[in-house]
Design a protein around this motif. Structure first.
Motif, PDB file in Angstrom:
ATOM      1  N   VAL A  32       0.860  -1.183   0.000  1.00  0.00           N
ATOM      2  CA  VAL A  32       0.000   0.000   0.000  1.00  0.00           C
ATOM      3  C   VAL A  32       0.898   1.235   0.000  1.00  0.00           C
ATOM      4  CG1 VAL A  32      -1.771   1.295   1.239  1.00  0.00           C
ATOM      5  CG2 VAL A  32      -1.810  -1.203   1.262  1.00  0.00           C
ATOM      6  N   ARG A  33       0.592   2.150  -0.897  1.00  0.00           N
ATOM      7  CA  ARG A  33       1.342   3.404  -0.957  1.00  0.00           C
ATOM      8  C   ARG A  33       0.366   4.559  -0.749  1.00  0.00           C
ATOM      9  NH1 ARG A  33       4.168   6.108  -6.106  1.00  0.00           N
ATOM     10  NH2 ARG A  33       4.706   8.046  -5.068  1.00  0.00           N
ATOM     11  N   ILE A  34       0.761   5.469   0.136  1.00  0.00           N
ATOM     12  CA  ILE A  34      -0.028   6.662   0.429  1.00  0.00           C
ATOM     13  C   ILE A  34       0.832   7.868   0.074  1.00  0.00           C
ATOM     14  CG2 ILE A  34      -1.304   7.957   2.177  1.00  0.00           C
ATOM     15  CD1 ILE A  34      -2.376   5.096   1.743  1.00  0.00           C
ATOM     16  N   ASP A  35       0.257   8.810  -0.672  1.00  0.00           N
ATOM     17  CA  ASP A  35       0.968  10.034  -1.033  1.00  0.00           C
ATOM     18  C   ASP A  35       0.958  11.016   0.128  1.00  0.00           C
ATOM     19  OD1 ASP A  35       1.419   9.174  -3.647  1.00  0.00           O
ATOM     20  OD2 ASP A  35      -0.478  10.000  -4.349  1.00  0.00           O
ATOM     21  N   GLY A  36       1.820  12.015   0.049  1.00  0.00           N
ATOM     22  CA  GLY A  36       1.806  13.123   0.990  1.00  0.00           C
ATOM     23  C   GLY A  36       2.894  13.041   2.033  1.00  0.00           C
ATOM     24  N   PRO A  37       3.019  14.104   2.843  1.00  0.00           N
ATOM     25  CA  PRO A  37       4.087  14.184   3.840  1.00  0.00           C
ATOM     26  C   PRO A  37       4.027  13.078   4.893  1.00  0.00           C
ATOM     27  CG  PRO A  37       2.852  16.262   3.732  1.00  0.00           C
ATOM     28  CD  PRO A  37       2.199  15.300   2.800  1.00  0.00           C
ATOM     29  N   ALA A  38       2.843  12.627   5.248  1.00  0.00           N
ATOM     30  CA  ALA A  38       2.712  11.555   6.239  1.00  0.00           C
ATOM     31  C   ALA A  38       2.582  10.195   5.562  1.00  0.00           C
ATOM     32  CB  ALA A  38       1.504  11.800   7.134  1.00  0.00           C
ATOM     33  N   GLY A  39       2.710  10.172   4.264  1.00  0.00           N
ATOM     34  CA  GLY A  39       2.533   8.937   3.510  1.00  0.00           C
ATOM     35  C   GLY A  39       3.754   8.046   3.558  1.00  0.00           C
ATOM     36  N   GLY A  40       3.725   7.058   2.735  1.00  0.00           N
ATOM     37  CA  GLY A  40       4.819   6.103   2.651  1.00  0.00           C
ATOM     38  C   GLY A  40       4.345   4.862   1.940  1.00  0.00           C
ATOM     39  N   ALA A  83      -7.035   7.988   2.064  1.00  0.00           N
ATOM     40  CA  ALA A  83      -6.555   7.092   3.119  1.00  0.00           C
ATOM     41  C   ALA A  83      -7.018   7.577   4.489  1.00  0.00           C
ATOM     42  CB  ALA A  83      -5.036   6.999   3.073  1.00  0.00           C
ATOM     43  N   TRP A  84      -6.876   8.867   4.749  1.00  0.00           N
ATOM     44  CA  TRP A  84      -7.283   9.417   6.043  1.00  0.00           C
ATOM     45  C   TRP A  84      -8.778   9.234   6.264  1.00  0.00           C
ATOM     46  CZ3 TRP A  84     -10.468  13.700   7.011  1.00  0.00           C
ATOM     47  CH2 TRP A  84     -10.509  14.110   8.341  1.00  0.00           C
ATOM     48  N   ARG A  85      -9.559   9.553   5.245  1.00  0.00           N
ATOM     49  CA  ARG A  85     -11.017   9.431   5.396  1.00  0.00           C
ATOM     50  C   ARG A  85     -11.444   7.978   5.580  1.00  0.00           C
ATOM     51  NH1 ARG A  85     -13.657  13.964   5.339  1.00  0.00           N
ATOM     52  NH2 ARG A  85     -12.771  15.766   4.322  1.00  0.00           N
ATOM     53  N   ARG A  86     -10.804   7.053   4.877  1.00  0.00           N
ATOM     54  CA  ARG A  86     -11.172   5.639   5.031  1.00  0.00           C
ATOM     55  C   ARG A  86     -10.765   5.132   6.407  1.00  0.00           C
ATOM     56  NH1 ARG A  86     -14.723   2.991   5.610  1.00  0.00           N
ATOM     57  NH2 ARG A  86     -13.953   1.212   6.720  1.00  0.00           N
ATOM     58  N   THR A 134     -16.153   3.589  -1.885  1.00  0.00           N
ATOM     59  CA  THR A 134     -15.691   4.892  -2.348  1.00  0.00           C
ATOM     60  C   THR A 134     -14.168   4.918  -2.392  1.00  0.00           C
ATOM     61  OG1 THR A 134     -17.647   5.949  -1.426  1.00  0.00           O
ATOM     62  CG2 THR A 134     -15.770   7.382  -1.901  1.00  0.00           C
ATOM     63  N   ALA A 135     -13.523   4.397  -1.348  1.00  0.00           N
ATOM     64  CA  ALA A 135     -12.060   4.332  -1.327  1.00  0.00           C
ATOM     65  C   ALA A 135     -11.551   3.508  -2.506  1.00  0.00           C
ATOM     66  CB  ALA A 135     -11.567   3.740  -0.010  1.00  0.00           C
ATOM     67  N   LEU A 136     -12.224   2.422  -2.799  1.00  0.00           N
ATOM     68  CA  LEU A 136     -11.805   1.559  -3.905  1.00  0.00           C
ATOM     69  C   LEU A 136     -11.895   2.281  -5.242  1.00  0.00           C
ATOM     70  CD1 LEU A 136     -10.762  -1.266  -4.502  1.00  0.00           C
ATOM     71  CD2 LEU A 136     -13.124  -2.015  -4.746  1.00  0.00           C
ATOM     72  N   THR A 137     -12.921   3.104  -5.435  1.00  0.00           N
ATOM     73  CA  THR A 137     -13.034   3.836  -6.710  1.00  0.00           C
ATOM     74  C   THR A 137     -11.953   4.900  -6.841  1.00  0.00           C
ATOM     75  OG1 THR A 137     -14.583   5.508  -5.868  1.00  0.00           O
ATOM     76  CG2 THR A 137     -15.536   3.499  -6.832  1.00  0.00           C
ATOM     77  N   ARG A 138     -11.416   5.380  -5.728  1.00  0.00           N
ATOM     78  CA  ARG A 138     -10.371   6.402  -5.753  1.00  0.00           C
ATOM     79  C   ARG A 138      -8.965   5.815  -5.803  1.00  0.00           C
ATOM     80  NH1 ARG A 138     -12.441  10.568  -1.036  1.00  0.00           N
ATOM     81  NH2 ARG A 138     -14.468  11.052  -1.968  1.00  0.00           N
ATOM     82  N   ALA A 139      -8.843   4.535  -5.524  1.00  0.00           N
ATOM     83  CA  ALA A 139      -7.535   3.874  -5.463  1.00  0.00           C
ATOM     84  C   ALA A 139      -7.046   3.483  -6.856  1.00  0.00           C
ATOM     85  CB  ALA A 139      -7.633   2.626  -4.586  1.00  0.00           C
ATOM     86  N   VAL A 175      -7.967  -4.323   1.386  1.00  0.00           N
ATOM     87  CA  VAL A 175      -7.192  -3.179   1.858  1.00  0.00           C
ATOM     88  C   VAL A 175      -8.094  -1.966   2.054  1.00  0.00           C
ATOM     89  CG1 VAL A 175      -5.433  -1.492   1.174  1.00  0.00           C
ATOM     90  CG2 VAL A 175      -4.976  -3.928   0.938  1.00  0.00           C
ATOM     91  N   CYS A 176      -9.034  -1.770   1.168  1.00  0.00           N
ATOM     92  CA  CYS A 176      -9.937  -0.610   1.251  1.00  0.00           C
ATOM     93  C   CYS A 176     -10.985  -0.750   2.355  1.00  0.00           C
ATOM     94  CB  CYS A 176     -10.586  -0.355  -0.110  1.00  0.00           C
ATOM     95  SG  CYS A 176      -9.413   0.330  -1.308  1.00  0.00           S
ATOM     96  N   GLN A 177     -10.933  -1.828   3.105  1.00  0.00           N
ATOM     97  CA  GLN A 177     -11.792  -2.008   4.280  1.00  0.00           C
ATOM     98  C   GLN A 177     -11.136  -1.434   5.543  1.00  0.00           C
ATOM     99  OE1 GLN A 177     -14.863  -3.572   4.458  1.00  0.00           O
ATOM    100  NE2 GLN A 177     -14.858  -3.803   2.244  1.00  0.00           N
ATOM    101  N   ILE A 178      -9.897  -0.987   5.441  1.00  0.00           N
ATOM    102  CA  ILE A 178      -9.128  -0.554   6.599  1.00  0.00           C
ATOM    103  C   ILE A 178      -9.864   0.502   7.426  1.00  0.00           C
ATOM    104  CG2 ILE A 178      -7.832   1.273   5.418  1.00  0.00           C
ATOM    105  CD1 ILE A 178      -5.358   0.256   7.015  1.00  0.00           C
TER     106      ILE A 178
END
Length: 98
Positions: free
Chosen positions: A21-29, A61-64, A73-78, A90-93
């Motif tokens: 799983v990859r998350i963008d942004g300063p707190a991502g990774g 990621a934060w909202r999910r 909704t998370a799955l459609t954005r991923a 993963v989108c169930q997190i």
């Protein structure tokens, strides 16, 4: 992403299967979980290609994780590569955020 192993606890996969799983942004990774049997601990990737990879923007990621959006909704954005079933898991997190 510490909730990722718990999220995937019911996902069946052969031993050694990796999900990244990859998350963008300063707190991502980038985080990888590997199925060694009955659990999915966070682990360093072994350099192989993961069975599934999900890429989320920080907002999604934060909202999910805080249950602010539904998994669908998370799955459609991923952006998903590989196994769709594992990516759906993963989108169930959901996390507890202090």
């Amino acid at each position: 992403m510490r909730a990722l192993p718990h999220t995937l606890r019911k996902a069946a996969a052969p031993v050694g299967t990796q999900v990244r799983v990859r998350i963008d942004g300063p707190a991502g990774g980038t985080w990888t979980v590997t199925a060694p049997g009955s659990r999915w601990p966070l682990a360093e990737p072994d350099g192989g290609r993961p069975a599934a990879a999900g890429h989320l923007d920080a907002e999604t990621a934060w909202r999910r994780c805080t249950r602010g959006i539904q998994p669908a909704t998370a799955l459609t954005r991923a952006r998903i590569d590989g196994g769709h079933d594992l990516a759906e898991a993963v989108c169930q997190i959901a996390s507890i955020v202090y």
